[in-house]
Design an enzyme around this catalytic site. Structure first.
Site, PDB file in Angstrom:
ATOM      1  N   HIS A 162       0.836  -1.200   0.000  1.00 48.50           N
ATOM      2  CA  HIS A 162       0.000   0.000   0.000  1.00 48.50           C
ATOM      3  C   HIS A 162       0.874   1.256   0.000  1.00 48.50           C
ATOM      4  O   HIS A 162       0.589   2.229  -0.711  1.00 48.50           O
ATOM      5  CB  HIS A 162      -0.913  -0.030   1.231  1.00 48.50           C
ATOM      6  CG  HIS A 162      -1.885   1.087   1.323  1.00 48.50           C
ATOM      7  ND1 HIS A 162      -2.893   1.289   0.400  1.00 48.50           N
ATOM      8  CD2 HIS A 162      -1.998   2.088   2.235  1.00 48.50           C
ATOM      9  CE1 HIS A 162      -3.593   2.349   0.748  1.00 48.50           C
ATOM     10  NE2 HIS A 162      -3.062   2.864   1.849  1.00 48.50           N
ATOM     11  N   ASP A 198       2.178   1.966  -3.402  1.00 43.04           N
ATOM     12  CA  ASP A 198       1.132   2.585  -4.222  1.00 43.04           C
ATOM     13  C   ASP A 198       1.070   4.088  -3.966  1.00 43.04           C
ATOM     14  O   ASP A 198       0.959   4.889  -4.896  1.00 43.04           O
ATOM     15  CB  ASP A 198      -0.243   1.971  -3.927  1.00 43.04           C
ATOM     16  CG  ASP A 198      -0.406   0.582  -4.488  1.00 43.04           C
ATOM     17  OD1 ASP A 198       0.383   0.200  -5.377  1.00 43.04           O
ATOM     18  OD2 ASP A 198      -1.325  -0.138  -4.040  1.00 43.04           O
TER      19      ASP A 198
END
Length: 112
Positions: A81, A84
Protein backbone atom coordinates in the site's frame (compact mmCIF):
# COMPACT_ATOMS: atom_id res chain seq x y z
CA UNK A 1 10.97 -13.41 12.35
CA UNK A 2 10.64 -11.39 15.51
CA UNK A 3 7.84 -8.96 16.28
CA UNK A 4 10.40 -6.16 16.55
CA UNK A 5 11.40 -6.59 12.90
CA UNK A 6 7.76 -6.66 11.82
CA UNK A 7 7.04 -3.53 13.84
CA UNK A 8 9.96 -1.69 12.23
CA UNK A 9 8.84 -2.74 8.76
CA UNK A 10 5.36 -1.44 9.48
CA UNK A 11 6.79 1.79 10.83
CA UNK A 12 8.79 2.36 7.64
CA UNK A 13 5.72 1.62 5.51
CA UNK A 14 3.62 4.09 7.48
CA UNK A 15 6.35 6.73 7.14
CA UNK A 16 6.24 6.27 3.37
CA UNK A 17 2.44 6.55 3.40
CA UNK A 18 2.59 9.71 5.51
CA UNK A 19 5.21 11.51 3.40
CA UNK A 20 3.64 10.37 0.14
CA UNK A 21 0.24 11.57 1.37
CA UNK A 22 1.74 14.95 2.22
CA UNK A 23 3.29 15.10 -1.25
CA UNK A 24 -0.02 14.26 -2.90
CA UNK A 25 -1.89 16.86 -0.87
CA UNK A 26 0.60 19.57 -1.76
CA UNK A 27 0.46 18.59 -5.43
CA UNK A 28 -3.35 18.74 -5.45
CA UNK A 29 -3.27 22.13 -3.73
CA UNK A 30 -0.76 23.26 -6.36
CA UNK A 31 -3.19 22.40 -9.13
CA UNK A 32 -5.91 24.41 -7.39
CA UNK A 33 -3.54 27.38 -7.07
CA UNK A 34 -2.64 27.07 -10.76
CA UNK A 35 -6.31 27.16 -11.68
CA UNK A 36 -6.51 30.49 -9.84
CA UNK A 37 -3.36 31.69 -11.66
CA UNK A 38 -1.52 31.93 -8.36
CA UNK A 39 1.65 30.59 -9.90
CA UNK A 40 3.97 31.55 -7.06
CA UNK A 41 1.86 29.61 -4.58
CA UNK A 42 1.54 26.71 -7.03
CA UNK A 43 5.31 26.49 -7.43
CA UNK A 44 5.87 26.64 -3.66
CA UNK A 45 3.41 23.78 -3.21
CA UNK A 46 5.21 21.75 -5.88
CA UNK A 47 8.46 22.38 -4.02
CA UNK A 48 6.80 21.24 -0.78
CA UNK A 49 5.48 18.14 -2.55
CA UNK A 50 8.95 17.34 -3.85
CA UNK A 51 10.44 17.66 -0.35
CA UNK A 52 7.88 15.25 1.08
CA UNK A 53 8.33 12.87 -1.85
CA UNK A 54 12.10 12.83 -1.37
CA UNK A 55 11.63 11.84 2.29
CA UNK A 56 9.64 8.75 1.36
CA UNK A 57 11.93 8.03 -1.57
CA UNK A 58 14.91 8.10 0.82
CA UNK A 59 13.18 5.53 3.04
CA UNK A 60 12.57 3.33 0.02
CA UNK A 61 16.18 3.72 -1.14
CA UNK A 62 17.43 2.68 2.31
CA UNK A 63 15.19 -0.37 2.13
CA UNK A 64 16.69 -1.27 -1.26
CA UNK A 65 20.20 -0.77 0.08
CA UNK A 66 19.47 -2.95 3.10
CA UNK A 67 18.02 -5.62 0.84
CA UNK A 68 21.10 -5.53 -1.38
CA UNK A 69 23.26 -5.93 1.72
CA UNK A 70 21.36 -9.03 2.81
CA UNK A 71 19.00 -7.44 5.34
CA UNK A 72 15.58 -8.55 4.19
CA UNK A 73 12.47 -6.41 4.48
CA UNK A 74 9.21 -8.15 5.25
CA UNK A 75 6.81 -7.53 2.41
CA UNK A 76 3.32 -7.06 3.83
CA UNK A 77 0.12 -5.51 2.58
CA UNK A 78 0.92 -2.21 4.32
CA UNK A 79 4.25 -1.98 2.49
CA UNK A 80 2.52 -2.72 -0.82
CA UNK A 81 0.00 0.00 0.00
CA UNK A 82 2.87 2.38 0.83
CA UNK A 83 4.45 1.71 -2.56
CA UNK A 84 1.13 2.59 -4.22
CA UNK A 85 1.11 5.89 -2.34
CA UNK A 86 4.68 6.59 -3.40
CA UNK A 87 3.83 5.96 -7.05
CA UNK A 88 0.69 8.11 -6.88
CA UNK A 89 2.63 10.95 -5.25
CA UNK A 90 5.10 10.90 -8.12
CA UNK A 91 2.28 10.97 -10.67
CA UNK A 92 0.48 13.82 -8.90
CA UNK A 93 3.64 15.91 -8.68
CA UNK A 94 4.29 15.47 -12.39
CA UNK A 95 0.65 16.32 -13.10
CA UNK A 96 0.92 19.49 -10.97
CA UNK A 97 4.07 20.56 -12.84
CA UNK A 98 2.41 19.99 -16.20
CA UNK A 99 -0.76 21.82 -15.21
CA UNK A 100 1.24 24.75 -13.85
CA UNK A 101 2.88 25.12 -17.28
CA UNK A 102 -0.47 24.77 -19.00
CA UNK A 103 -2.20 27.39 -16.84
CA UNK A 104 0.67 29.81 -17.43
CA UNK A 105 0.13 29.39 -21.18
CA UNK A 106 -3.63 29.83 -20.79
CA UNK A 107 -3.17 33.05 -18.82
CA UNK A 108 -0.72 34.33 -21.42
CA UNK A 109 -3.23 33.63 -24.21
CA UNK A 110 -6.04 35.27 -22.26
CA UNK A 111 -3.94 38.40 -21.82
CA UNK A 112 -3.28 38.80 -25.57
Amino acid sequence: MSDEIDEKDYELAFQIITYAGDAQSSAIESVLASEEYDFEKAQKLIDDANKSYLKCHDIQTNMFTNEANGKKTNVNIILVHAQDHLTMANIRIQEAKNLLKLYKKIQKLENK
